[in-house]
Design a protein around this motif. Sequence first.
Motif, PDB file in Angstrom:
ATOM      1  N   ALA A   1       0.834  -1.204   0.000  1.00 14.28           N
ATOM      2  CA  ALA A   1       0.000   0.000   0.000  1.00 14.28           C
ATOM      3  C   ALA A   1       0.868   1.252   0.000  1.00 14.28           C
ATOM      4  O   ALA A   1       0.613   2.199  -0.754  1.00 14.28           O
ATOM      5  CB  ALA A   1      -0.948  -0.010   1.201  1.00 14.28           C
TER       6      ALA A   1
ATOM      7  N   CYS B   1       3.886   1.545  -1.107  1.00  8.63           N
ATOM      8  CA  CYS B   1       4.485   1.611  -2.443  1.00  8.63           C
ATOM      9  C   CYS B   1       3.542   2.322  -3.403  1.00  8.63           C
ATOM     10  O   CYS B   1       3.945   3.264  -4.108  1.00  8.63           O
ATOM     11  CB  CYS B   1       4.793   0.194  -2.926  1.00  8.63           C
ATOM     12  SG  CYS B   1       5.096   0.009  -4.695  1.00  8.63           S
ATOM     13  N   PHE B   2       2.290   1.910  -3.441  1.00 10.21           N
ATOM     14  CA  PHE B   2       1.317   2.535  -4.338  1.00 10.21           C
ATOM     15  C   PHE B   2       1.095   4.003  -3.975  1.00 10.21           C
ATOM     16  O   PHE B   2       1.038   4.863  -4.848  1.00 10.21           O
ATOM     17  CB  PHE B   2      -0.012   1.781  -4.299  1.00 10.21           C
ATOM     18  CG  PHE B   2       0.020   0.395  -4.902  1.00 10.21           C
ATOM     19  CD1 PHE B   2       0.836   0.082  -5.974  1.00 10.21           C
ATOM     20  CD2 PHE B   2      -0.797  -0.605  -4.387  1.00 10.21           C
ATOM     21  CE1 PHE B   2       0.844  -1.196  -6.536  1.00 10.21           C
ATOM     22  CE2 PHE B   2      -0.799  -1.879  -4.930  1.00 10.21           C
ATOM     23  CZ  PHE B   2       0.015  -2.173  -6.008  1.00 10.21           C
TER      24      PHE B   2
ATOM     25  N   LYS C   1       5.326   0.876  -8.108  1.00  8.43           N
ATOM     26  CA  LYS C   1       4.570  -0.217  -8.712  1.00  8.43           C
ATOM     27  C   LYS C   1       4.981  -1.539  -8.084  1.00  8.43           C
ATOM     28  O   LYS C   1       6.030  -1.643  -7.452  1.00  8.43           O
ATOM     29  CB  LYS C   1       4.759  -0.244 -10.222  1.00  8.43           C
ATOM     30  CG  LYS C   1       6.172  -0.537 -10.681  1.00  8.43           C
ATOM     31  CD  LYS C   1       6.296  -0.367 -12.180  1.00  8.43           C
ATOM     32  CE  LYS C   1       7.745  -0.245 -12.613  1.00  8.43           C
ATOM     33  NZ  LYS C   1       8.466   0.898 -12.056  1.00  8.43           N
ATOM     34  N   LEU C   2       4.154  -2.551  -8.292  1.00  9.26           N
ATOM     35  CA  LEU C   2       4.390  -3.899  -7.792  1.00  9.26           C
ATOM     36  C   LEU C   2       4.739  -4.786  -8.976  1.00  9.26           C
ATOM     37  O   LEU C   2       4.008  -4.823  -9.971  1.00  9.26           O
ATOM     38  CB  LEU C   2       3.126  -4.403  -7.093  1.00  9.26           C
ATOM     39  CG  LEU C   2       3.127  -5.832  -6.575  1.00  9.26           C
ATOM     40  CD1 LEU C   2       4.202  -6.042  -5.514  1.00  9.26           C
ATOM     41  CD2 LEU C   2       1.742  -6.185  -6.020  1.00  9.26           C
TER      42      LEU C   2
ATOM     43  N   PHE D   1      -4.978  -6.360  -8.643  1.00  8.88           N
ATOM     44  CA  PHE D   1      -4.610  -4.978  -8.354  1.00  8.88           C
ATOM     45  C   PHE D   1      -4.962  -4.038  -9.509  1.00  8.88           C
ATOM     46  O   PHE D   1      -5.493  -2.951  -9.296  1.00  8.88           O
ATOM     47  CB  PHE D   1      -3.120  -4.872  -8.027  1.00  8.88           C
ATOM     48  CG  PHE D   1      -2.775  -5.337  -6.647  1.00  8.88           C
ATOM     49  CD1 PHE D   1      -3.280  -4.703  -5.523  1.00  8.88           C
ATOM     50  CD2 PHE D   1      -1.943  -6.427  -6.457  1.00  8.88           C
ATOM     51  CE1 PHE D   1      -2.973  -5.128  -4.238  1.00  8.88           C
ATOM     52  CE2 PHE D   1      -1.617  -6.872  -5.173  1.00  8.88           C
ATOM     53  CZ  PHE D   1      -2.132  -6.212  -4.071  1.00  8.88           C
TER      54      PHE D   1
ATOM     55  N   LEU E   1      -4.550  -0.101  -9.673  1.00 11.41           N
ATOM     56  CA  LEU E   1      -3.261  -0.003  -8.991  1.00 11.41           C
ATOM     57  C   LEU E   1      -2.184  -0.644  -9.863  1.00 11.41           C
ATOM     58  O   LEU E   1      -2.415  -1.677 -10.496  1.00 11.41           O
ATOM     59  CB  LEU E   1      -3.343  -0.679  -7.617  1.00 11.41           C
ATOM     60  CG  LEU E   1      -4.360  -0.044  -6.662  1.00 11.41           C
ATOM     61  CD1 LEU E   1      -4.565  -0.911  -5.431  1.00 11.41           C
ATOM     62  CD2 LEU E   1      -3.926   1.362  -6.274  1.00 11.41           C
ATOM     63  N   PRO E   2      -0.976  -0.048  -9.911  1.00 11.26           N
ATOM     64  CA  PRO E   2       0.061  -0.488 -10.861  1.00 11.26           C
ATOM     65  C   PRO E   2       0.795  -1.753 -10.433  1.00 11.26           C
ATOM     66  O   PRO E   2       1.706  -1.717  -9.614  1.00 11.26           O
ATOM     67  CB  PRO E   2       1.006   0.718 -10.920  1.00 11.26           C
ATOM     68  CG  PRO E   2       0.850   1.395  -9.598  1.00 11.26           C
ATOM     69  CD  PRO E   2      -0.572   1.157  -9.171  1.00 11.26           C
ATOM     70  N   ALA E   3       0.386  -2.856 -11.015  1.00  8.79           N
ATOM     71  CA  ALA E   3       1.025  -4.152 -10.760  1.00  8.79           C
ATOM     72  C   ALA E   3       1.318  -4.824 -12.098  1.00  8.79           C
ATOM     73  O   ALA E   3       0.510  -4.750 -13.021  1.00  8.79           O
ATOM     74  CB  ALA E   3       0.117  -5.033  -9.907  1.00  8.79           C
TER      75      ALA E   3
ATOM     76  N   ASP F   1       9.591   0.911  -5.753  1.00 11.34           N
ATOM     77  CA  ASP F   1       8.817  -0.265  -6.139  1.00 11.34           C
ATOM     78  C   ASP F   1       8.958  -1.414  -5.146  1.00 11.34           C
ATOM     79  O   ASP F   1       9.912  -1.475  -4.374  1.00 11.34           O
ATOM     80  CB  ASP F   1       9.268  -0.752  -7.518  1.00 11.34           C
ATOM     81  CG  ASP F   1       8.996   0.267  -8.618  1.00 11.34           C
ATOM     82  OD1 ASP F   1       8.106   1.124  -8.446  1.00 11.34           O
ATOM     83  OD2 ASP F   1       9.686   0.202  -9.655  1.00 11.34           O
TER      84      ASP F   1
ATOM     85  N   MET G   1      -5.788   1.520   1.710  1.00 14.41           N
ATOM     86  CA  MET G   1      -5.767   2.691   0.826  1.00 14.41           C
ATOM     87  C   MET G   1      -7.116   3.381   0.693  1.00 14.41           C
ATOM     88  O   MET G   1      -7.180   4.611   0.580  1.00 14.41           O
ATOM     89  CB  MET G   1      -5.260   2.281  -0.550  1.00 14.41           C
ATOM     90  CG  MET G   1      -3.800   1.844  -0.549  1.00 14.41           C
ATOM     91  SD  MET G   1      -3.196   1.445  -2.201  1.00 14.41           S
ATOM     92  CE  MET G   1      -3.179   3.087  -2.952  1.00 14.41           C
TER      93      MET G   1
END
Length: 193
Positions: free
Chosen positions: A35, A37-38, A43-44, A63, A74-76, A111, A187
């Motif tokens: 969380a 990180c986002f 990104k994950l 995600f 969410l950026p994964a 990241d 989040m």
Amino acid sequence: MDKYISDIFDEMRETQTRFIAEAAPVLIAISTEIAQCFINGGKLMIFGNGGSAADAQHIAAEFVNRFKMERPPLPAIAFTTDTSILTSIGNDYEFNDVFIKQVSALGNENDVVWGISTSGNSENVVRALREAARGDMKIVGFTGRDGGKMKGLCDLLFQSPSENTARIQEIHIAAAHIICQLVDEIMFGRFAG
């Protein structure tokens, strides 16, 4: 065959009972790290082989799309989805480099890198985690058994409490779903703010 099936379910229940008793602190820590990180614009990046590759893709989809609640994407990224990258690296170098090159190309210090290996010894996963450490990325690992080589490489390591690959993978996806839900709640939900 009925007894055989019953024995499998007994083993599943035993593994789940150990999981429930031991997992909460590390799952909370992993969820909080992802969380953050986002929130920080990172990104994950998720990867593994075989069933773990499928899990990486499954988790990334939860995600990017959504898990349970409506919320922004969410950026994964799952490193197992681009066949051109995988086959060109595997052909021009070696299969053990398929994840390290992606971490090197795409990873930044904000990241989180999430490696999945039931044994903890998959060489291509281990190499990528070492590269992530050189890049000051946060490292999450999912393993089973004794954690293997990954045990000393991860900032946060979840070890499925089993020696059986099928049980390890079943617990991995349950743990990943818990993480997805906790990240959403941290989040956007009950634990936000």
